[in-house]
Design a protein around this motif. Structure first.
Motif, mmCIF file in Angstrom:
data_model
loop_
_atom_site.group_PDB
_atom_site.id
_atom_site.type_symbol
_atom_site.label_atom_id
_atom_site.label_comp_id
_atom_site.label_asym_id
_atom_site.label_seq_id
_atom_site.Cartn_x
_atom_site.Cartn_y
_atom_site.Cartn_z
ATOM 1 N N PRO A 36 12.015 1.732 -54.390
ATOM 2 C CA PRO A 36 11.219 2.276 -54.272
ATOM 3 C C PRO A 36 9.918 2.540 -54.056
ATOM 4 N N ASN A 37 8.832 3.308 -52.975
ATOM 5 C CA ASN A 37 7.924 3.181 -52.903
ATOM 6 C C ASN A 37 7.123 4.065 -53.893
ATOM 7 N N LEU A 38 6.173 3.676 -54.630
ATOM 8 C CA LEU A 38 5.114 4.994 -55.122
ATOM 9 C C LEU A 38 4.498 5.760 -54.487
ATOM 10 N N ILE A 39 5.181 7.282 -54.255
ATOM 11 C CA ILE A 39 5.262 8.495 -52.987
ATOM 12 C C ILE A 39 3.429 9.185 -54.390
ATOM 13 N N LEU A 40 2.287 9.883 -53.442
ATOM 14 C CA LEU A 40 1.396 9.911 -54.106
ATOM 15 C C LEU A 40 0.337 10.627 -52.957
ATOM 16 N N PRO A 41 0.941 12.030 -53.181
ATOM 17 C CA PRO A 41 0.060 12.980 -52.172
ATOM 18 C C PRO A 41 -1.504 13.264 -53.194
ATOM 19 N N LEU A 42 -2.538 13.387 -51.921
ATOM 20 C CA LEU A 42 -3.852 14.209 -52.134
ATOM 21 C C LEU A 42 -3.567 15.144 -51.785
ATOM 22 N N ILE A 43 -3.578 16.418 -52.931
ATOM 23 C CA ILE A 43 -3.998 17.750 -53.227
ATOM 24 C C ILE A 43 -5.316 18.123 -53.507
ATOM 25 N N GLY A 44 -5.326 18.930 -53.000
ATOM 26 C CA GLY A 44 -7.037 19.750 -52.922
ATOM 27 C C GLY A 44 -7.408 20.736 -51.839
ATOM 28 N N GLU A 45 -8.281 21.250 -52.232
ATOM 29 C CA GLU A 45 -8.954 22.187 -51.612
ATOM 30 C C GLU A 45 -9.670 21.281 -49.687
ATOM 31 N N TYR A 46 -9.375 21.484 -49.177
ATOM 32 C CA TYR A 46 -9.725 21.235 -47.881
ATOM 33 C C TYR A 46 -11.378 21.221 -48.260
ATOM 34 N N SER A 47 -11.976 19.737 -47.638
ATOM 35 C CA SER A 47 -13.397 19.859 -48.540
ATOM 36 C C SER A 47 -13.840 18.733 -49.381
ATOM 37 N N SER A 48 -12.158 19.199 -50.192
ATOM 38 C CA SER A 48 -12.751 18.543 -51.319
ATOM 39 C C SER A 48 -12.743 16.857 -51.768
ATOM 40 N N GLY A 49 -12.991 15.930 -50.720
ATOM 41 C CA GLY A 49 -12.751 14.822 -49.938
ATOM 42 C C GLY A 49 -11.595 13.889 -50.456
ATOM 43 N N LYS A 50 -10.085 14.702 -49.947
ATOM 44 C CA LYS A 50 -9.213 13.898 -49.836
ATOM 45 C C LYS A 50 -8.589 12.508 -48.711
ATOM 46 N N GLU A 76 1.347 9.543 -43.833
ATOM 47 C CA GLU A 76 1.601 8.751 -45.228
ATOM 48 C C GLU A 76 0.726 7.695 -44.800
ATOM 49 N N VAL A 77 0.098 6.752 -45.855
ATOM 50 C CA VAL A 77 -0.948 5.962 -46.083
ATOM 51 C C VAL A 77 0.023 4.684 -47.013
ATOM 52 N N THR A 127 3.347 -1.336 -52.775
ATOM 53 C CA THR A 127 4.856 -0.252 -53.144
ATOM 54 C C THR A 127 3.900 0.987 -53.296
ATOM 55 N N THR A 128 2.787 1.275 -52.777
ATOM 56 C CA THR A 128 2.240 2.252 -52.882
ATOM 57 C C THR A 128 1.690 3.367 -52.125
ATOM 58 N N ILE A 129 2.406 4.524 -51.333
ATOM 59 C CA ILE A 129 2.187 5.091 -50.390
ATOM 60 C C ILE A 129 0.828 6.514 -51.035
ATOM 61 N N LEU A 130 0.047 6.553 -50.296
ATOM 62 C CA LEU A 130 -1.449 7.539 -50.254
ATOM 63 C C LEU A 130 -1.072 8.454 -49.267
ATOM 64 N N VAL A 131 -1.061 9.740 -49.382
ATOM 65 C CA VAL A 131 -0.286 11.320 -48.345
ATOM 66 C C VAL A 131 -1.460 11.749 -48.262
ATOM 67 N N ASP A 132 -2.072 12.160 -46.821
ATOM 68 C CA ASP A 132 -3.712 13.376 -46.406
ATOM 69 C C ASP A 132 -2.649 14.759 -46.426
ATOM 70 N N THR A 133 -2.656 15.055 -47.363
ATOM 71 C CA THR A 133 -2.137 16.784 -46.890
ATOM 72 C C THR A 133 -2.543 17.882 -46.868
ATOM 73 N N PRO A 134 -2.569 18.755 -46.035
ATOM 74 C CA PRO A 134 -3.157 20.179 -45.844
ATOM 75 C C PRO A 134 -4.089 21.263 -47.362
ATOM 76 N N GLY A 135 -5.337 21.311 -47.567
ATOM 77 C CA GLY A 135 -5.783 22.294 -47.800
ATOM 78 C C GLY A 135 -4.796 23.140 -48.705
ATOM 79 N N LEU A 136 -4.960 23.656 -50.166
ATOM 80 C CA LEU A 136 -4.412 23.671 -51.115
ATOM 81 C C LEU A 136 -5.296 26.097 -50.397
ATOM 82 N N ALA A 154 7.575 13.475 -53.985
ATOM 83 C CA ALA A 154 5.540 13.154 -54.212
ATOM 84 C C ALA A 154 6.459 12.185 -56.070
ATOM 85 N N ASP A 155 6.030 11.304 -56.441
ATOM 86 C CA ASP A 155 6.702 10.468 -57.964
ATOM 87 C C ASP A 155 5.275 10.761 -58.540
#
Length: 237
Positions: A36-50, A76-77, A127-136, A154-155
């Protein structure tokens, strides 16, 4: 465990609990994956720098940034690809490759289920997938639902907080949800070049106090200045 999951899936199918069925199938598929890949979403407010952080980690730097809620789908990056490639997946499972990927516009891709970006950068393990997501705090309910639907995949979670922004109710509520889901949270503080080391330490203590949970690891970054060493240490395999 697999038999138990099979039984649970069968029960929720009979009860027509579609959302719960999707979440259980995600867990089942992860358990069946031998590599399996390691899936890590970036979570935060919009305009936080994700998105700015993700662009700093890639060679293509094709994700759209802006001062308003711009990310309306899941990006998914993937890293260490032999070439830059962008694939758009729709609700029907159809996949389309985008040739002109240098200016991905979220507005155009808003109806897509997932956008997969394959980048040649080796800054992150393959093996790491970084994921951009909508702002909280996005005012668009579709943005919030997109985020909620993705979380079972998400892992762990990279919680992105701008050092110049306040801790919002959206962030503290999200942390409580992650505690219930037993998902590890890692804190990434952005725009740290705008504060002294002392002010950074004060901010970290303030965040830990207000979020009321022990953050496993913390990284201070300045993506536009390429000050990312703590981030690399944070997510190294």
């Amino acid at each position: 465990m697999n038999k138990l999951l099979d039984k649970l899936v069968e029960i929720v199918q009979n009860l027509n609990l579609i959302d719960l069925e999707k979440r259980l199938l995600v867990v089942k598929n992860k358990m069946a994956d031998t590599n399996p890949n390691l899936i890590l979403p970036l979570i935060g407010e919009y305009s936080s720098g994700k998105t700015t952080l993700l662009n700093a980690l890639t060679n293509s730097k094709c994700l759209e940034t802006g001062p308003f809620p711009t990310t309306s789908t899941i990006y998914e990056v993937h890293f260490s690809s032999t070439k830059v490639c962008v694939q758009v997946h729709d609700e029907n499972g159809e996949c389309t490759e985008i040739e002109d990927f240098h200016n991905l516009k979220n507005e155009v891709l808003s109806n897509s289920k997932v956008v997969s970006v394959y980048d040649t950068s080796t800054r992150i393990d393959s093996t790491t997938i970084l994921v951009d997501t909508p702002g909280l705090s996005s005012p668009n309910p579709l943005h919030r639902q997109t985020l909620v639907d993705f979380l079972p995949n998400a892992d762990g979670v990279l919680l992105i907080i701008d050092i110049n922004q306040q801790i919002t109710r959206s962030i503290t509520d999200f942390v409580e949800i992650m505690n219930l889901l037993k998902k590890p949270i890692f804190l990434v503080i952005t725009h740290c070049d705008t504060k002294s080391t002392k002010d950074q330490e004060i901010t970290i203590r303030h965040i830990c106090s207000n979020c009321n949970f022990p953050i496993r690891h913390i990284a201070c970054v300045a993506a536009q200045q390429n000050e990312l060493s703590e981030f690399y240490q944070l997510i190294e395999p």
